[in-house]
Write a protein that holds these residues in place. Sequence first.
Motif, PDB file in Angstrom:
ATOM      1  N   LEU A   8       0.851  -1.181   0.000  1.00 39.96           N
ATOM      2  CA  LEU A   8       0.000   0.000   0.000  1.00 39.96           C
ATOM      3  C   LEU A   8       0.889   1.235   0.000  1.00 39.96           C
ATOM      4  CD1 LEU A   8      -2.556  -1.202   2.720  1.00 39.96           C
ATOM      5  CD2 LEU A   8      -2.891  -1.214   0.242  1.00 39.96           C
ATOM      6  N   GLY A   9       0.872   1.968  -1.100  1.00 36.82           N
ATOM      7  CA  GLY A   9       1.735   3.140  -1.220  1.00 36.82           C
ATOM      8  C   GLY A   9       1.268   4.281  -0.347  1.00 36.82           C
ATOM      9  N   ALA A  10       2.166   4.819   0.493  1.00 38.99           N
ATOM     10  CA  ALA A  10       1.817   5.917   1.393  1.00 38.99           C
ATOM     11  C   ALA A  10       3.072   6.707   1.731  1.00 38.99           C
ATOM     12  CB  ALA A  10       1.168   5.389   2.669  1.00 38.99           C
ATOM     13  N   PRO A  11       2.932   7.989   2.052  1.00 36.71           N
ATOM     14  CA  PRO A  11       4.109   8.804   2.382  1.00 36.71           C
ATOM     15  C   PRO A  11       4.824   8.297   3.638  1.00 36.71           C
ATOM     16  CG  PRO A  11       2.197  10.187   1.923  1.00 36.71           C
ATOM     17  CD  PRO A  11       1.696   8.785   2.038  1.00 36.71           C
ATOM     18  N   LYS A  12       6.105   8.612   3.706  1.00 38.07           N
ATOM     19  CA  LYS A  12       6.904   8.236   4.871  1.00 38.07           C
ATOM     20  C   LYS A  12       6.302   8.836   6.138  1.00 38.07           C
ATOM     21  CE  LYS A  12      11.613   8.434   6.722  1.00 38.07           C
ATOM     22  NZ  LYS A  12      13.002   8.904   6.477  1.00 38.07           N
ATOM     23  N   GLY A  13       6.225   8.004   7.181  1.00 37.63           N
ATOM     24  CA  GLY A  13       5.714   8.460   8.456  1.00 37.63           C
ATOM     25  C   GLY A  13       4.229   8.277   8.643  1.00 37.63           C
ATOM     26  N   THR A  14       3.499   7.884   7.565  1.00 33.20           N
ATOM     27  CA  THR A  14       2.065   7.636   7.706  1.00 33.20           C
ATOM     28  C   THR A  14       1.829   6.588   8.793  1.00 33.20           C
ATOM     29  OG1 THR A  14       1.688   8.127   5.362  1.00 33.20           O
ATOM     30  CG2 THR A  14      -0.031   6.881   6.510  1.00 33.20           C
ATOM     31  N   ASP A  15       0.850   6.834   9.656  1.00 35.29           N
ATOM     32  CA  ASP A  15       0.590   5.923  10.776  1.00 35.29           C
ATOM     33  C   ASP A  15       0.151   4.546  10.277  1.00 35.29           C
ATOM     34  OD1 ASP A  15       1.212   7.871  12.564  1.00 35.29           O
ATOM     35  OD2 ASP A  15      -0.873   8.414  13.031  1.00 35.29           O
ATOM     36  N   ILE A  16       0.804   3.511  10.821  1.00 33.07           N
ATOM     37  CA  ILE A  16       0.398   2.123  10.590  1.00 33.07           C
ATOM     38  C   ILE A  16      -0.416   1.689  11.798  1.00 33.07           C
ATOM     39  CG2 ILE A  16       1.207  -0.249  10.273  1.00 33.07           C
ATOM     40  CD1 ILE A  16       3.745   0.918   9.015  1.00 33.07           C
ATOM     41  N   LEU A  17      -1.594   1.113  11.546  1.00 29.70           N
ATOM     42  CA  LEU A  17      -2.517   0.763  12.619  1.00 29.70           C
ATOM     43  C   LEU A  17      -2.662  -0.743  12.760  1.00 29.70           C
ATOM     44  CD1 LEU A  17      -5.358   3.293  11.683  1.00 29.70           C
ATOM     45  CD2 LEU A  17      -3.299   3.710  13.053  1.00 29.70           C
ATOM     46  N   ALA A  18      -2.825  -1.209  13.992  1.00 27.13           N
ATOM     47  CA  ALA A  18      -3.087  -2.636  14.225  1.00 27.13           C
ATOM     48  C   ALA A  18      -4.430  -2.982  13.596  1.00 27.13           C
ATOM     49  CB  ALA A  18      -3.104  -2.927  15.721  1.00 27.13           C
ATOM     50  N   ALA A  19      -4.455  -4.078  12.828  1.00 26.10           N
ATOM     51  CA  ALA A  19      -5.675  -4.456  12.121  1.00 26.10           C
ATOM     52  C   ALA A  19      -6.702  -5.104  13.045  1.00 26.10           C
ATOM     53  CB  ALA A  19      -5.333  -5.411  10.967  1.00 26.10           C
ATOM     54  N   GLU A  20      -6.263  -5.520  14.248  1.00 32.27           N
ATOM     55  CA  GLU A  20      -7.178  -6.191  15.188  1.00 32.27           C
ATOM     56  C   GLU A  20      -6.506  -6.226  16.554  1.00 32.27           C
ATOM     57  OE1 GLU A  20     -10.060  -7.235  16.796  1.00 32.27           O
ATOM     58  OE2 GLU A  20     -10.543  -7.541  14.678  1.00 32.27           O
ATOM     59  N   ASN A  21      -7.282  -6.472  17.584  1.00 30.90           N
ATOM     60  CA  ASN A  21      -6.720  -6.647  18.923  1.00 30.90           C
ATOM     61  C   ASN A  21      -5.741  -7.810  18.903  1.00 30.90           C
ATOM     62  OD1 ASN A  21      -8.506  -4.669  19.694  1.00 30.90           O
ATOM     63  ND2 ASN A  21      -9.983  -6.090  20.606  1.00 30.90           N
ATOM     64  N   GLY A  22      -4.665  -7.684  19.679  1.00 23.15           N
ATOM     65  CA  GLY A  22      -3.723  -8.788  19.711  1.00 23.15           C
ATOM     66  C   GLY A  22      -2.502  -8.481  20.545  1.00 23.15           C
ATOM     67  N   SER A  23      -1.506  -9.349  20.415  1.00 27.75           N
ATOM     68  CA  SER A  23      -0.264  -9.225  21.175  1.00 27.75           C
ATOM     69  C   SER A  23       0.911  -9.187  20.200  1.00 27.75           C
ATOM     70  CB  SER A  23      -0.105 -10.412  22.124  1.00 27.75           C
ATOM     71  OG  SER A  23       1.135 -10.354  22.802  1.00 27.75           O
ATOM     72  N   VAL A  24       1.831  -8.271  20.417  1.00 23.85           N
ATOM     73  CA  VAL A  24       3.006  -8.137  19.554  1.00 23.85           C
ATOM     74  C   VAL A  24       3.964  -9.292  19.837  1.00 23.85           C
ATOM     75  CG1 VAL A  24       4.972  -6.696  18.930  1.00 23.85           C
ATOM     76  CG2 VAL A  24       2.767  -5.638  19.496  1.00 23.85           C
ATOM     77  N   ILE A  25       4.289 -10.062  18.801  1.00 19.06           N
ATOM     78  CA  ILE A  25       5.211 -11.188  18.985  1.00 19.06           C
ATOM     79  C   ILE A  25       6.534 -10.961  18.246  1.00 19.06           C
ATOM     80  CG2 ILE A  25       3.383 -12.868  19.409  1.00 19.06           C
ATOM     81  CD1 ILE A  25       3.688 -13.797  16.506  1.00 19.06           C
TER      82      ILE A  25
END
Length: 396
Positions: free
Chosen positions: A301-318
């Motif tokens: 997905l093309g987007a400018p540098k620094g654009t916020d990336i969002l978690a797609a669902e509740n979860g735990s970072v592994i």
Amino acid sequence: MKKKILPVVLTLGIAASLAVPYAGYAASTTEKIDQQLTQLKKMKAQAQQKANDAQNQITKVQTEKDQATKDMKTLVNQVNEASAKLTKLNEEIDQVSDTLEDNAKQLDEAEARVESRDLMLKSRVRLMYMNGFVSYMDVVLSATSFSDFLNRIEALKSIVNQDKEILESNKKDKETVAQKKVDTEQQLEKVKALYADADDLRDDLQAKEKAKEVKIASLTKQEKVLEDISEESDKQITQLAKQEADLQAKKRAASNAKSPFTYSGGKLGYPLAVQAPLTSDFTNRINPVTGRAESHKGIDLGAPKGTDILAAENGSVIYASWMNGYGNCVIVDHGNGLWTVYGHIMNDGIYVKVGDVVKRGQKIAGVGSTGQSTGNHLHFEVRKNEVPTDPKPFLR
């Protein structure tokens, strides 16, 4: 009253004595899991270092290969230039050959004229020798009339001029013959030298081209080995991330902590703060960086540098670190075997760490172009039981 209180006290004492060992057991289980997590982190760090080393080697080999490819292109240009020179040389050789043929013809004609005039002059000398020498004055004075005198003078002038022209023509033709012979010899030597230079140039270029082909083949083989190492490191990192996720689940169960997972199906949230164009699909493609065919495991997905990336669902970072071709990468476990992967995050753009619980729509990173990337974009993957699957149906 005392008789009734005693059983109650005993009962509370027994309950307390039973509760303490259970609490100790829970604490012991949690401690063991923490120890395993610590050990797992060390293993992950080692695997990550191995992956980083492999990536550094790949980068070095790729740089060498790119340079060799540039050298090869330069060599091809040199070969093309040499071919053009050889073509021009062949044309020049043809011209020289034509000139040589003309020169040969002119030489033959000039030599024939010289020989003919020489024969004429020799014949006249022979007649004069046989008949005796007669001077021009004798011829003039032996005229029978004034008219005859004038005719004899004109005849003598004609003979003298003819002899003069013969001698001058012979001189010029002889000079022409001599010069044509010199020119012909020089042209022949020039052609021989050009042929020798062309042969040397062709042999040298062929040798260089062969050497470059061997070098590129060697570098390609070396790169393939390193990529295998890198791919194996990625697999190892993924496996360690899964083990860590499993241990975190056990730890939550041991401490009766609430599960962070709520996903049981349905659509995922859009992984960017803004809608972005799909620049590369979940499909087989030619890698824009390596130039080789590959299976693209997600969507770009093309987007400018620094654009916020969002978690797609509740979860735990592994996972929240560098992962070879992905560059800076975050993996979130959503439960029920579902993971989402976020790649090419900008440097210093990972805003979460392993073990963090994230909410759907929470900012976890910033768009970048790290790893194998030609521009700022988000590489977004959905993995079901660790197997990449097309993310688009989860987002529609």
